[in-house]
Scaffold this motif. Sequence first.
Motif, PDB file in Angstrom:
ATOM      1  N   ARG A 119      -1.601 -13.414  -1.225  1.00  0.00           N
ATOM      2  CA  ARG A 119      -2.589 -13.149  -2.272  1.00  0.00           C
ATOM      3  C   ARG A 119      -2.202 -13.849  -3.577  1.00  0.00           C
ATOM      4  NH1 ARG A 119      -5.808  -7.708  -3.414  1.00  0.00           N
ATOM      5  NH2 ARG A 119      -6.393  -8.062  -5.580  1.00  0.00           N
ATOM      6  N   PHE A 155     -12.376 -15.349  -0.869  1.00  0.00           N
ATOM      7  CA  PHE A 155     -11.471 -15.142  -2.002  1.00  0.00           C
ATOM      8  C   PHE A 155     -11.285 -16.462  -2.768  1.00  0.00           C
ATOM      9  CE2 PHE A 155      -7.973 -13.903  -4.512  1.00  0.00           C
ATOM     10  CZ  PHE A 155      -7.811 -12.548  -4.395  1.00  0.00           C
ATOM     11  N   LEU A 156     -11.028 -17.542  -1.997  1.00  0.00           N
ATOM     12  CA  LEU A 156     -10.847 -18.856  -2.615  1.00  0.00           C
ATOM     13  C   LEU A 156     -12.093 -19.283  -3.374  1.00  0.00           C
ATOM     14  CD1 LEU A 156      -9.074 -21.313  -0.147  1.00  0.00           C
ATOM     15  CD2 LEU A 156      -8.308 -20.531  -2.377  1.00  0.00           C
ATOM     16  N   ASP A 187     -13.712 -10.977 -10.955  1.00  0.00           N
ATOM     17  CA  ASP A 187     -12.501 -10.181 -10.839  1.00  0.00           C
ATOM     18  C   ASP A 187     -12.363  -9.698  -9.393  1.00  0.00           C
ATOM     19  OD1 ASP A 187     -10.466  -8.417 -10.972  1.00  0.00           O
ATOM     20  OD2 ASP A 187     -11.485  -6.962 -12.265  1.00  0.00           O
ATOM     21  N   PRO A 188     -11.277 -10.101  -8.693  1.00  0.00           N
ATOM     22  CA  PRO A 188     -11.159  -9.730  -7.275  1.00  0.00           C
ATOM     23  C   PRO A 188     -11.171  -8.215  -7.047  1.00  0.00           C
ATOM     24  CG  PRO A 188      -9.135 -10.768  -8.081  1.00  0.00           C
ATOM     25  CD  PRO A 188     -10.170 -10.949  -9.142  1.00  0.00           C
ATOM     26  N   PHE A 189     -10.644  -7.442  -8.023  1.00  0.00           N
ATOM     27  CA  PHE A 189     -10.643  -5.990  -7.830  1.00  0.00           C
ATOM     28  C   PHE A 189     -12.068  -5.447  -7.859  1.00  0.00           C
ATOM     29  CE2 PHE A 189      -6.508  -6.420 -10.303  1.00  0.00           C
ATOM     30  CZ  PHE A 189      -5.844  -6.780  -9.155  1.00  0.00           C
ATOM     31  N   ASP A 196      -3.748 -11.714 -12.173  1.00  0.00           N
ATOM     32  CA  ASP A 196      -3.642 -10.665 -13.189  1.00  0.00           C
ATOM     33  C   ASP A 196      -2.280  -9.988 -13.130  1.00  0.00           C
ATOM     34  OD1 ASP A 196      -6.167 -10.964 -14.202  1.00  0.00           O
ATOM     35  OD2 ASP A 196      -7.080  -9.606 -12.743  1.00  0.00           O
ATOM     36  N   PHE A 209      -0.523   0.178 -10.675  1.00  0.00           N
ATOM     37  CA  PHE A 209      -0.072  -0.362  -9.388  1.00  0.00           C
ATOM     38  C   PHE A 209      -1.281  -0.848  -8.610  1.00  0.00           C
ATOM     39  CE2 PHE A 209       3.773   2.421  -9.743  1.00  0.00           C
ATOM     40  CZ  PHE A 209       4.703   1.403  -9.624  1.00  0.00           C
ATOM     41  N   VAL A 210      -1.190  -2.024  -8.051  1.00  0.00           N
ATOM     42  CA  VAL A 210      -2.249  -2.523  -7.178  1.00  0.00           C
ATOM     43  C   VAL A 210      -1.638  -2.709  -5.793  1.00  0.00           C
ATOM     44  CG1 VAL A 210      -3.844  -4.403  -6.730  1.00  0.00           C
ATOM     45  CG2 VAL A 210      -3.413  -3.672  -9.072  1.00  0.00           C
ATOM     46  N   GLY A 211      -2.096  -1.924  -4.834  1.00  0.00           N
ATOM     47  CA  GLY A 211      -1.553  -2.014  -3.480  1.00  0.00           C
ATOM     48  C   GLY A 211      -2.276  -3.094  -2.694  1.00  0.00           C
ATOM     49  N   THR A 212      -1.529  -4.073  -2.163  1.00  0.00           N
ATOM     50  CA  THR A 212      -2.180  -5.167  -1.427  1.00  0.00           C
ATOM     51  C   THR A 212      -1.513  -5.351  -0.080  1.00  0.00           C
ATOM     52  OG1 THR A 212      -0.662  -6.734  -2.379  1.00  0.00           O
ATOM     53  CG2 THR A 212      -2.728  -6.463  -3.522  1.00  0.00           C
ATOM     54  N   GLY A 213      -1.938  -4.591   0.898  1.00  0.00           N
ATOM     55  CA  GLY A 213      -1.411  -4.777   2.253  1.00  0.00           C
ATOM     56  C   GLY A 213       0.098  -4.612   2.286  1.00  0.00           C
ATOM     57  N   ARG A 249     -12.549 -17.220  -6.518  1.00  0.00           N
ATOM     58  CA  ARG A 249     -11.397 -17.169  -7.414  1.00  0.00           C
ATOM     59  C   ARG A 249     -11.762 -17.732  -8.782  1.00  0.00           C
ATOM     60  NH1 ARG A 249      -6.105 -20.448  -5.734  1.00  0.00           N
ATOM     61  NH2 ARG A 249      -7.517 -22.207  -5.807  1.00  0.00           N
ATOM     62  N   LEU A 255      -3.096 -17.377  -3.266  1.00  0.00           N
ATOM     63  CA  LEU A 255      -4.546 -17.561  -3.380  1.00  0.00           C
ATOM     64  C   LEU A 255      -4.970 -17.506  -4.843  1.00  0.00           C
ATOM     65  CD1 LEU A 255      -6.020 -15.417  -0.456  1.00  0.00           C
ATOM     66  CD2 LEU A 255      -6.321 -17.853  -0.779  1.00  0.00           C
ATOM     67  N   THR A 261       2.300   2.733  -3.249  1.00  0.00           N
ATOM     68  CA  THR A 261       1.445   3.365  -4.260  1.00  0.00           C
ATOM     69  C   THR A 261       0.728   4.601  -3.742  1.00  0.00           C
ATOM     70  OG1 THR A 261      -0.547   2.201  -3.651  1.00  0.00           O
ATOM     71  CG2 THR A 261       0.926   1.087  -5.137  1.00  0.00           C
ATOM     72  N   ALA A 310      -7.731  -5.310   3.773  1.00  0.00           N
ATOM     73  CA  ALA A 310      -6.295  -5.558   3.711  1.00  0.00           C
ATOM     74  C   ALA A 310      -5.935  -6.656   2.716  1.00  0.00           C
ATOM     75  CB  ALA A 310      -5.765  -5.907   5.094  1.00  0.00           C
ATOM     76  N   LEU A 311      -6.791  -7.674   2.587  1.00  0.00           N
ATOM     77  CA  LEU A 311      -6.471  -8.747   1.654  1.00  0.00           C
ATOM     78  C   LEU A 311      -7.084  -8.497   0.280  1.00  0.00           C
ATOM     79  CD1 LEU A 311      -4.925 -11.368   1.598  1.00  0.00           C
ATOM     80  CD2 LEU A 311      -7.023 -12.574   2.077  1.00  0.00           C
ATOM     81  N   PHE A 312      -8.286  -7.917   0.265  1.00  0.00           N
ATOM     82  CA  PHE A 312      -8.990  -7.721  -0.990  1.00  0.00           C
ATOM     83  C   PHE A 312      -8.615  -6.420  -1.679  1.00  0.00           C
ATOM     84  CE2 PHE A 312     -11.995 -10.918   0.429  1.00  0.00           C
ATOM     85  CZ  PHE A 312     -12.279 -11.545  -0.757  1.00  0.00           C
ATOM     86  N   GLY A 313      -8.091  -5.510  -0.893  1.00  0.00           N
ATOM     87  CA  GLY A 313      -7.982  -4.137  -1.355  1.00  0.00           C
ATOM     88  C   GLY A 313      -7.027  -3.931  -2.497  1.00  0.00           C
ATOM     89  N   SER A 314      -7.164  -2.791  -3.134  1.00  0.00           N
ATOM     90  CA  SER A 314      -6.163  -2.326  -4.075  1.00  0.00           C
ATOM     91  C   SER A 314      -6.189  -0.815  -3.960  1.00  0.00           C
ATOM     92  CB  SER A 314      -6.500  -2.771  -5.488  1.00  0.00           C
ATOM     93  OG  SER A 314      -7.682  -2.152  -5.901  1.00  0.00           O
ATOM     94  N   THR A 315      -5.291  -0.153  -4.675  1.00  0.00           N
ATOM     95  CA  THR A 315      -5.158   1.280  -4.482  1.00  0.00           C
ATOM     96  C   THR A 315      -6.468   2.019  -4.715  1.00  0.00           C
ATOM     97  OG1 THR A 315      -3.017   0.931  -5.439  1.00  0.00           O
ATOM     98  CG2 THR A 315      -3.637   3.185  -5.008  1.00  0.00           C
ATOM     99  N   ASP A 361       0.792  -1.225   0.000  1.00  0.00           N
ATOM    100  CA  ASP A 361       0.000   0.000   0.000  1.00  0.00           C
ATOM    101  C   ASP A 361       0.822   1.272   0.000  1.00  0.00           C
ATOM    102  OD1 ASP A 361      -2.606  -0.928  -0.103  1.00  0.00           O
ATOM    103  OD2 ASP A 361      -2.507  -1.542   1.999  1.00  0.00           O
TER     104      ASP A 361
END
Lengths: 324, 519
Positions: free
Chosen positions: A65, B378-379, B386-388, A74, A53-57, B382, A68, A30, B468-473, A27
């Motif tokens: 991730r 998530f599993l 699209d996870p985002f 992607d 950029f994809v921020g993941t923890g 999957r 998983l 980015t 925290a696990l799923f997130g993106s910017t 995180d």
Amino acid sequence: MRHALTALATLATLPAAAQELIVYTYDSFTSEWGPGPVIEAAFEAECGCELTFVGTGDGAAMVARLQLEGAGTDADVVLGLDTNLTHAAAETGLFAPAPTDMPAPDLPVVWEDPTFVPFDWSYFAFIYDTTVLAEPPTSFESLAESDVSIVIQDPRSSTPGLGLLMWVDALYGEEAGAIWGELADNIVTVTPGWSEAYGLFLEGEADMVLSYTTSPAYHLIAEEDGTKAAAPFEAGHYMQVEVAGQLASTDQPELAEAFLRFIATPPFQSALPTTQWMYPAFPTPLPEGYETLHVPETALLLPAEEAAARRDAALALWREALSR
Amino acid sequence: MAGGAEPVIGAVGLVLGLLVLAVCAAPIAALMQAATPGTWAGADTAILRFTLMQAVLSALLSVALAVPLARALALRRFPGRGALLTLLGAPFLLPALVAVLGLLAIWGRGGVISDGLALVGRGPLDIYGLGGILLAHVFFNLPLVTRLLLQGWAAIPAEQLRLAAGLGFRPADQFRHVEWPMLREVVPGAALLVFLLCTTSFAIALTLGGGPGSTTVEVAIYQAIRFEFDLGRAGLLALVQTGLCLCLAGLLMLAGRPVTAQGGLLPEAGGVERHGWRRGADSALLLGAVALLGLPLLAIVLRGLPGLAELDGSVLRAVGRSLAVALSSAAICVLWALGIAAGLVRLAERLPRLARAAEGAMLITLAVSPFVLAAGLFLLLRGRVDPFAIALPMVVLVNALMSLPFALRALVPALALARRTDGRLADALGLRGWTRWRVALLPRLRGPLGFSAGLAAALSMGDLGVIALFGSTSTSTLPLVVYQLMGAYRMEAAAGAALLLLALSLALFAAFDLWGRRA
């Protein structure tokens, strides 16, 4: 009319024509205050592609991730693992070798990893306030004997915490348990991550906090505050090297390689010292203020494979000693 | 009777309830199936024991303090009472890190009390360890329990209190005959909520626990997922933790008395005269509570004010995202809870014990680790989506689930009461459908509805677990921005963002809650 249609058709195909490179990172890389935005603009100008950029923890979350998601991910490139995580990451079989024509990095240790490209690094160190602590300890032994209080991070949930674990392990090996036992009464608390620990230190909860030798640069350069310093440990300081790697499943192998090469260039490297507050991994002029930092004489770093192999035993010693 | 719609509502409630169980159980099953099941180690038993011990102590302590506090708040009328009731929402909805820094500003080694002790030559206060964990859990949960108990007091019909006064009951008699029966119904459920909330304690147990001796199961789950990627072990730990919590919940729900809603006029806002030492004790208690809860909040405000100026566009975008998440999960939570509550109340009229067990089962959403929920979902998803794209909807869903037990706790007794009283009246008058709801039931539900919606909205505002696990910017919410700022050394800006988060969460909670209390 026909012109308008052509124009529309061109517009519609444009976004699809631009190739997209997806980079997983943590995180803070980015965020608006991290190096991400500057690097993104510079790389996009060079490649004519779109960099996302994809921020993941944090680093550990990124590996989790990726596992998983498996080969269906992607992501094309992963940026922000450290050497304590690279072995586990390489073991997943998800990564492709780094480009063979990378220039040699500028590190205090020899870099021979065929998969990962380093982008920044620093030494772990205990940071203290020079107006509060006149004579900081110079070793783990003298720290343990003193009544200096420290905040550290949990090695089970944070990479600096893991770095400290490996630091003590690299210096003391089988004796690490005894050192941890003696340090127990100096440790105010163990936090889940770096942010909590550093926050507690700045609030005055402890005399020292585990961070990096480059942390004082932030206070000096961004806040014009010269009171923070790293306690020099004579036996040497363990290093953190942050790396990037290309995924084998990428649908953009050329772009991914181009990005890894871009890491070694000035537009990328020069963004790091005042955003990451770490040393750039390839030769780059450092901003004014960095010359005041303590540079340890001995750099410690276990090879990734050895670090991974020793981790569980070191963790057991740590838990055993601090649970009492 | 308003016969026709009854079975339909019962069936809807059943389906909604089963959906809750499925969403919670499926991720655990997915984790255990994805890998070889983990084995239970000796150290895990010690971790489990510590987890349960601190949760039980936190629950007992919170309830023990909440009963006299709620009583004082229920019986007394004083200027600022409304504001105090709203303030009671504040601690609960703070992200753990922000609350911890606020608490340490008062109780820490560098805090106000330690500074005071230093003046008289005493060493700094050291709260790290079990003491610190309990302090933080009471800070979080005392206000919540107090609010839940207050609803119990509000449900005591005003004429009962007047009757007691008219019969010349002494305060002790009044307590025994009027208030004690209510407490016996409300306290076990409230204590159970705190217990469950504290079993999944993560950041507080780690930061204030002082070391690995204070490891909770949640820490072990986090380690298994993020550090060792041992999904089978995470699944096993989650299964044991959830199973044990559910067994305890079931026992406590069955042992407690079923809610016997009493008829009466709408409770009216009127205080009871309190004299002599009782009045003094009430005042001391209220002042103590204000200090305990208010000083850390004040510290957060003071630390945050200078940082407000440093906030920029990205923080505002995160604010927009957080508000959208909060409002959506509040809406989903309240509708979901209303459906289940309607079903439970009907079930309770025929099979009270089964209804209580069913309500106990809904507590599963608090016992399931958010990390397991996120990784398991998530599993399961999957390769399908699209996870985002699902990151924010997932946060909305999980937060709605986490708030569900609170909404049920508030809605079920109120709905039962409403059906027994004004519902009967409405039936006698032949009111049906929406009119019956609007005229007869809603006025009685307004308070619990506002409270639940406010709590759900504020809770998701401060959530950090799932993102925290799923997130993106592009999905970073306000709590995440606080962490990002801290991670970039920008502690002052982070304190400003934390203050903004506190203010927005409190405003959301207050808006819904005031709507509910404006009866």
